[in-house]
Design a protein around this motif. Structure first.
Motif, PDB file in Angstrom:
ATOM      1  N   GLU A   1      -1.174   5.070 -21.423  1.00  0.00           N
ATOM      2  CA  GLU A   1      -1.541   6.490 -21.486  1.00  0.00           C
ATOM      3  C   GLU A   1      -3.059   6.648 -21.556  1.00  0.00           C
ATOM      4  N   GLY A   2      -3.730   5.784 -22.316  1.00  0.00           N
ATOM      5  CA  GLY A   2      -5.191   5.821 -22.386  1.00  0.00           C
ATOM      6  C   GLY A   2      -5.825   5.496 -21.041  1.00  0.00           C
ATOM      7  N   LEU A   3      -5.255   4.523 -20.330  1.00  0.00           N
ATOM      8  CA  LEU A   3      -5.758   4.166 -19.012  1.00  0.00           C
ATOM      9  C   LEU A   3      -5.589   5.329 -18.029  1.00  0.00           C
ATOM     10  N   LEU A   4      -4.450   5.992 -18.074  1.00  0.00           N
ATOM     11  CA  LEU A   4      -4.223   7.143 -17.195  1.00  0.00           C
ATOM     12  C   LEU A   4      -5.217   8.263 -17.491  1.00  0.00           C
ATOM     13  N   ALA A   5      -5.457   8.532 -18.781  1.00  0.00           N
ATOM     14  CA  ALA A   5      -6.417   9.563 -19.162  1.00  0.00           C
ATOM     15  C   ALA A   5      -7.823   9.214 -18.691  1.00  0.00           C
ATOM     16  N   PHE A   6      -8.169   7.939 -18.697  1.00  0.00           N
ATOM     17  CA  PHE A   6      -9.479   7.486 -18.232  1.00  0.00           C
ATOM     18  C   PHE A   6      -9.592   7.591 -16.708  1.00  0.00           C
ATOM     19  N   LEU A   7      -8.555   7.155 -15.996  1.00  0.00           N
ATOM     20  CA  LEU A   7      -8.613   7.094 -14.538  1.00  0.00           C
ATOM     21  C   LEU A   7      -8.485   8.449 -13.852  1.00  0.00           C
ATOM     22  N   ALA A   8      -7.653   9.327 -14.379  1.00  0.00           N
ATOM     23  CA  ALA A   8      -7.333  10.580 -13.691  1.00  0.00           C
ATOM     24  C   ALA A   8      -8.559  11.365 -13.240  1.00  0.00           C
ATOM     25  N   PRO A   9      -9.514  11.675 -14.115  1.00  0.00           N
ATOM     26  CA  PRO A   9     -10.651  12.474 -13.632  1.00  0.00           C
ATOM     27  C   PRO A   9     -11.562  11.708 -12.667  1.00  0.00           C
ATOM     28  N   ARG A  10     -11.420  10.410 -12.611  1.00  0.00           N
ATOM     29  CA  ARG A  10     -12.280   9.596 -11.753  1.00  0.00           C
ATOM     30  C   ARG A  10     -11.709   9.348 -10.360  1.00  0.00           C
ATOM     31  N   ILE A  11     -10.381   9.327 -10.227  1.00  0.00           N
ATOM     32  CA  ILE A  11      -9.822   8.970  -8.917  1.00  0.00           C
ATOM     33  C   ILE A  11      -8.990  10.060  -8.251  1.00  0.00           C
ATOM     34  N   VAL A  12      -8.457  11.009  -9.005  1.00  0.00           N
ATOM     35  CA  VAL A  12      -7.652  12.067  -8.377  1.00  0.00           C
ATOM     36  C   VAL A  12      -8.573  12.904  -7.492  1.00  0.00           C
ATOM     37  N   GLY A  13      -8.171  13.103  -6.260  1.00  0.00           N
ATOM     38  CA  GLY A  13      -8.971  13.827  -5.286  1.00  0.00           C
ATOM     39  C   GLY A  13      -9.849  12.932  -4.430  1.00  0.00           C
ATOM     40  N   GLN A  14      -9.926  11.649  -4.763  1.00  0.00           N
ATOM     41  CA  GLN A  14     -10.725  10.690  -4.001  1.00  0.00           C
ATOM     42  C   GLN A  14      -9.852  10.034  -2.930  1.00  0.00           C
ATOM     43  N   ARG A  15     -10.503   9.412  -1.969  1.00  0.00           N
ATOM     44  CA  ARG A  15      -9.791   8.675  -0.921  1.00  0.00           C
ATOM     45  C   ARG A  15      -9.900   7.180  -1.187  1.00  0.00           C
ATOM     46  N   VAL A  16      -8.858   6.459  -0.826  1.00  0.00           N
ATOM     47  CA  VAL A  16      -8.845   5.002  -0.972  1.00  0.00           C
ATOM     48  C   VAL A  16      -9.738   4.431   0.126  1.00  0.00           C
ATOM     49  N   ALA A  17     -10.815   3.764  -0.282  1.00  0.00           N
ATOM     50  CA  ALA A  17     -11.763   3.227   0.690  1.00  0.00           C
ATOM     51  C   ALA A  17     -11.307   1.886   1.248  1.00  0.00           C
TER      52      ALA A  17
END
Length: 77
Positions: free
Chosen positions: A8-24
């Protein structure tokens, strides 16, 4: 399950950083760890990340391809 707060902590950390981004790019360290054949793992390139979720001990990254088809990348913590 002590892993759940970590996930849950990892999801909270990752969400604002990767949601809306494209997989490079996709890099596979051990091909034996990949459990897909169709579509291939490299089909995630260029897909947009639309969400994250937890399924048990797995982190699931929800993406959509250019055609709007959903794909999911599940990884164990």
């Amino acid at each position: 399950m002590p892993e759940i707060p970590e996930i849950e902590g990892l999801l909270a950390f990752l969400a604002p950083r990767i949601v809306g981004q494209r997989v490079a790019d996709i890099q596979v360290a051990a091909i034996s760890a990949v459990k897909t054949a169709d579509p291939p793992i490299f089909a995630l390139r260029g897909c947009e990340v639309i969400g994250l979720q937890r399924r048990g001990k797995f982190v699931v990254i929800d993406v959509v391809d250019e055609d709007g088809q959903p794909l999911y990348l599940a990884t164990h913590l």
